[in-house]
Design an enzyme around this catalytic site. Sequence first.
Site, PDB file in Angstrom:
ATOM      1  N   VAL A   1       0.836  -1.199   0.000  1.00 51.82           N
ATOM      2  CA  VAL A   1       0.000   0.000   0.000  1.00 51.82           C
ATOM      3  C   VAL A   1       0.872   1.251   0.000  1.00 51.82           C
ATOM      4  CG1 VAL A   1      -1.686   1.333   1.318  1.00 51.82           C
ATOM      5  CG2 VAL A   1      -1.951  -1.141   1.075  1.00 51.82           C
ATOM      6  N   TYR A   2       1.806   1.315   0.934  1.00 60.35           N
ATOM      7  CA  TYR A   2       2.700   2.473   1.034  1.00 60.35           C
ATOM      8  C   TYR A   2       3.534   2.624  -0.234  1.00 60.35           C
ATOM      9  CZ  TYR A   2       6.673   5.267   2.708  1.00 60.35           C
ATOM     10  OH  TYR A   2       7.661   6.214   2.861  1.00 60.35           O
ATOM     11  N   GLY A   3       4.153   1.531  -0.681  1.00 61.93           N
ATOM     12  CA  GLY A   3       5.010   1.590  -1.856  1.00 61.93           C
ATOM     13  C   GLY A   3       4.251   2.000  -3.105  1.00 61.93           C
TER      14      GLY A   3
END
Length: 248
Positions: free
Chosen positions: A153-155
Site C-alpha cells: 500500500v505504502y510503496g
Amino acid sequence: MSVTGEVALVTGATSGIGRATALQLAWRGAHVLISGRDADRGAAVVTEVRNGGGTADFLAADLADPDSCRALAQNAIATAGQVDILVNNAAIAPMGPTPTIAEADLDACYAVNVKAPFFLVAALAPAMAERGHGTIVNVSTMVASFGTVGSGVYGSSKAALELLTKSWAAEFGPRGVRVNAVAPGPTMTDGTAEVLGEAGLTRLAKGSPARRFAAADEIADVVCYLAGTGAGFVHGAVVPVDGGRSAV
C-alpha cells in the site's frame, strides 16, 4: 544551492525528514512555512529556526482532507505572499499483509501520499509557472521501485507520486518550474525509531552497499539540492538516497 529569499512550504515538517529539510532550507536563507498537525511541535521547529537566525511560520493542516490542502495553499500565500519551493514530504505508511489492511487505512494512505501533493501542486504550481520560477520536491521511498512483503500500500502510493513527479515536470517545466523527487532508504526518524528501532533499520540496510541507515539530515541535503539553484538542469528525476540499495 542558494535558496536565499525564497519562500518554502514543507509538509510534514514537525519531525523527521520534513523537520530536517525545513531547518536546512531556513538556514540557507529561505522563509520556511512549516506545515503539520501538531501545533506544539510546529512551534518548536519555528523557534529553532528563529533561534538560528532564520525565518519561519507554522501552518496547521490535516492533509487527509482535500479542503485542508487547498486551505493550506491559501494560508501559505496569505502568510508569505507566494510559494517558490514546495516540498511534499507528509506521508503515512500502513504496513502489513494485504488481507490485513483495512479499507480506511488504504484510503487514508492514498489521501495523504497522493491526493494531498496533487491538490497542493494544483493550487501552487500555476502561480510558479506564471512567475517563470519555482521548484517542487516530492519525498518518495525506495520501496516505490521494488516489491517487499508488507509495503504494497505504502510503496504503491509513492510509486504514484513518482509518476506524478514526471508528469508535473513535463507539464510545468517548460514554464520554469522544476519538479523532482527523492527516494530515501532506511532513515532514522522518530517514526521509524518507534516502529522499527535501530535493529530493524539496520536489518533493512544490510542489503545496501552503504551497510547502514541514513540520518534525516542526509535526505534533507538532497531535497535542498534539488530545491536550489545548483540543480537548475534537473527536471523529472527520482533521486535514490538509499545507500545504494537500488543499484544492487
